[in-house]
Design a protein around this motif. Structure first.
Motif, short mmCIF file in Angstrom:
data_model
loop_
_atom_site.label_atom_id
_atom_site.label_comp_id
_atom_site.label_asym_id
_atom_site.label_seq_id
_atom_site.Cartn_x
_atom_site.Cartn_y
_atom_site.Cartn_z
N ILE A 19 -4.01 17.24 -0.52
CA ILE A 19 -3.28 16.80 0.68
C ILE A 19 -4.06 15.71 1.41
O ILE A 19 -3.49 14.71 1.86
CB ILE A 19 -2.98 18.00 1.59
CG1 ILE A 19 -1.93 18.89 0.93
CG2 ILE A 19 -2.52 17.56 2.97
CD1 ILE A 19 -1.70 20.21 1.62
N VAL A 20 -5.37 15.88 1.54
CA VAL A 20 -6.20 14.86 2.19
C VAL A 20 -6.16 13.56 1.40
O VAL A 20 -6.02 12.47 1.98
CB VAL A 20 -7.64 15.37 2.37
CG1 VAL A 20 -8.58 14.25 2.78
CG2 VAL A 20 -7.69 16.50 3.38
N MET A 21 -6.27 13.64 0.08
CA MET A 21 -6.20 12.42 -0.74
C MET A 21 -4.84 11.75 -0.62
O MET A 21 -4.74 10.53 -0.60
CB MET A 21 -6.47 12.74 -2.21
CG MET A 21 -7.91 12.99 -2.52
SD MET A 21 -8.23 13.09 -4.28
CE MET A 21 -7.00 14.23 -4.84
N ARG A 22 -3.80 12.55 -0.54
CA ARG A 22 -2.44 11.99 -0.38
C ARG A 22 -2.32 11.23 0.93
O ARG A 22 -1.69 10.17 0.99
CB ARG A 22 -1.44 13.13 -0.45
CG ARG A 22 -0.04 12.73 -0.36
CD ARG A 22 0.57 12.73 -1.71
NE ARG A 22 2.01 12.55 -1.53
CZ ARG A 22 2.77 12.09 -2.46
NH1 ARG A 22 2.28 11.82 -3.62
NH2 ARG A 22 4.04 11.90 -2.24
N LYS A 23 -2.93 11.78 2.00
CA LYS A 23 -2.90 11.10 3.30
C LYS A 23 -3.73 9.82 3.27
O LYS A 23 -3.34 8.80 3.84
CB LYS A 23 -3.43 12.02 4.40
CG LYS A 23 -2.54 13.17 4.71
CD LYS A 23 -1.37 12.72 5.53
CE LYS A 23 -0.55 13.92 5.96
NZ LYS A 23 0.70 13.54 6.54
N VAL A 24 -4.89 9.87 2.62
CA VAL A 24 -5.79 8.72 2.62
C VAL A 24 -5.34 7.63 1.66
O VAL A 24 -5.30 6.45 2.02
CB VAL A 24 -7.23 9.17 2.27
CG1 VAL A 24 -8.15 7.99 2.09
CG2 VAL A 24 -7.77 10.10 3.34
N PHE A 25 -4.96 8.01 0.44
CA PHE A 25 -4.65 7.02 -0.60
C PHE A 25 -3.17 6.78 -0.82
O PHE A 25 -2.79 5.84 -1.48
CB PHE A 25 -5.27 7.44 -1.93
CG PHE A 25 -6.76 7.56 -1.89
CD1 PHE A 25 -7.54 6.49 -1.54
CD2 PHE A 25 -7.37 8.77 -2.18
CE1 PHE A 25 -8.91 6.61 -1.50
CE2 PHE A 25 -8.74 8.90 -2.15
CZ PHE A 25 -9.51 7.81 -1.80
N GLY A 26 -2.31 7.64 -0.28
CA GLY A 26 -0.87 7.54 -0.54
C GLY A 26 -0.20 6.44 0.25
O GLY A 26 -0.78 5.82 1.15
N LEU A 27 1.04 6.19 -0.09
CA LEU A 27 1.84 5.21 0.63
C LEU A 27 2.27 5.78 1.98
O LEU A 27 2.47 6.98 2.12
CB LEU A 27 3.09 4.86 -0.17
CG LEU A 27 2.85 4.17 -1.52
CD1 LEU A 27 4.17 4.01 -2.26
CD2 LEU A 27 2.20 2.82 -1.33
N GLU A 28 2.41 4.91 2.95
CA GLU A 28 2.88 5.35 4.25
C GLU A 28 4.36 5.70 4.17
O GLU A 28 5.08 5.22 3.31
CB GLU A 28 2.65 4.25 5.28
CG GLU A 28 1.19 3.98 5.55
CD GLU A 28 0.98 2.91 6.60
OE1 GLU A 28 1.90 2.65 7.38
OE2 GLU A 28 -0.12 2.36 6.64
N LYS A 29 4.81 6.53 5.09
CA LYS A 29 6.19 6.98 5.07
C LYS A 29 7.15 5.80 5.21
O LYS A 29 6.98 4.95 6.08
CB LYS A 29 6.43 7.97 6.21
CG LYS A 29 7.79 8.59 6.18
CD LYS A 29 7.94 9.66 7.21
CE LYS A 29 9.35 10.17 7.12
NZ LYS A 29 9.46 11.56 7.38
N GLY A 30 8.12 5.74 4.34
CA GLY A 30 9.10 4.67 4.37
C GLY A 30 8.68 3.44 3.57
O GLY A 30 9.48 2.54 3.37
N GLN A 31 7.45 3.41 3.11
CA GLN A 31 6.97 2.27 2.35
C GLN A 31 7.30 2.47 0.87
O GLN A 31 7.15 3.57 0.34
CB GLN A 31 5.46 2.11 2.54
CG GLN A 31 4.89 0.87 1.90
CD GLN A 31 3.40 0.76 2.15
OE1 GLN A 31 2.79 1.65 2.71
NE2 GLN A 31 2.81 -0.33 1.73
#
Length: 90
Positions: A68-80
């Motif tokens: 979950i932390v990696m998803r927040k740090v490395f993931g795309l922002e919402k709507g992107q």
């Protein structure tokens, strides 16, 4: 003494999972590697569960938290939306 209560077993597992992440990228094994590494550190510090089932639940919770932390740090922002403008075959 059961093998899952040894800190070096968890650290070895973390190393194997991190190596798999390098060979098969995609943040699939990295969460599990971080979970195993933290579990190894907890056991090294003397914090351990009494049985295999509780140990695996703690490992799963640590791996999920890492993912979950990696998803927040490395993931795309919402709507992107990720747009590919180059092809590997070009």
């Amino acid at each position: 003494m059961p093998l899952w209560t040894e800190w070096w077993v968890w650290m070895s597992g973390a190393l194997v999972l991190a190596t798999l992440e390098v060979l098969i990228p995609g943040y699939i094994f990295l969460g599990f590697a971080i979970g195993a590494g933290v579990m190894g550190l907890l056991i090294l510090l003397g914090i351990s569960a009494s049985g295999l089932a509780l140990t695996l639940v703690i490992f799963a919770a640590l791996s999920l938290a890492a993912y979950i932390v990696m998803r927040k740090v490395f993931g795309l922002e919402k709507g992107q939306v990720k747009i590919w403008d180059t092809d590997i075959n070009d």
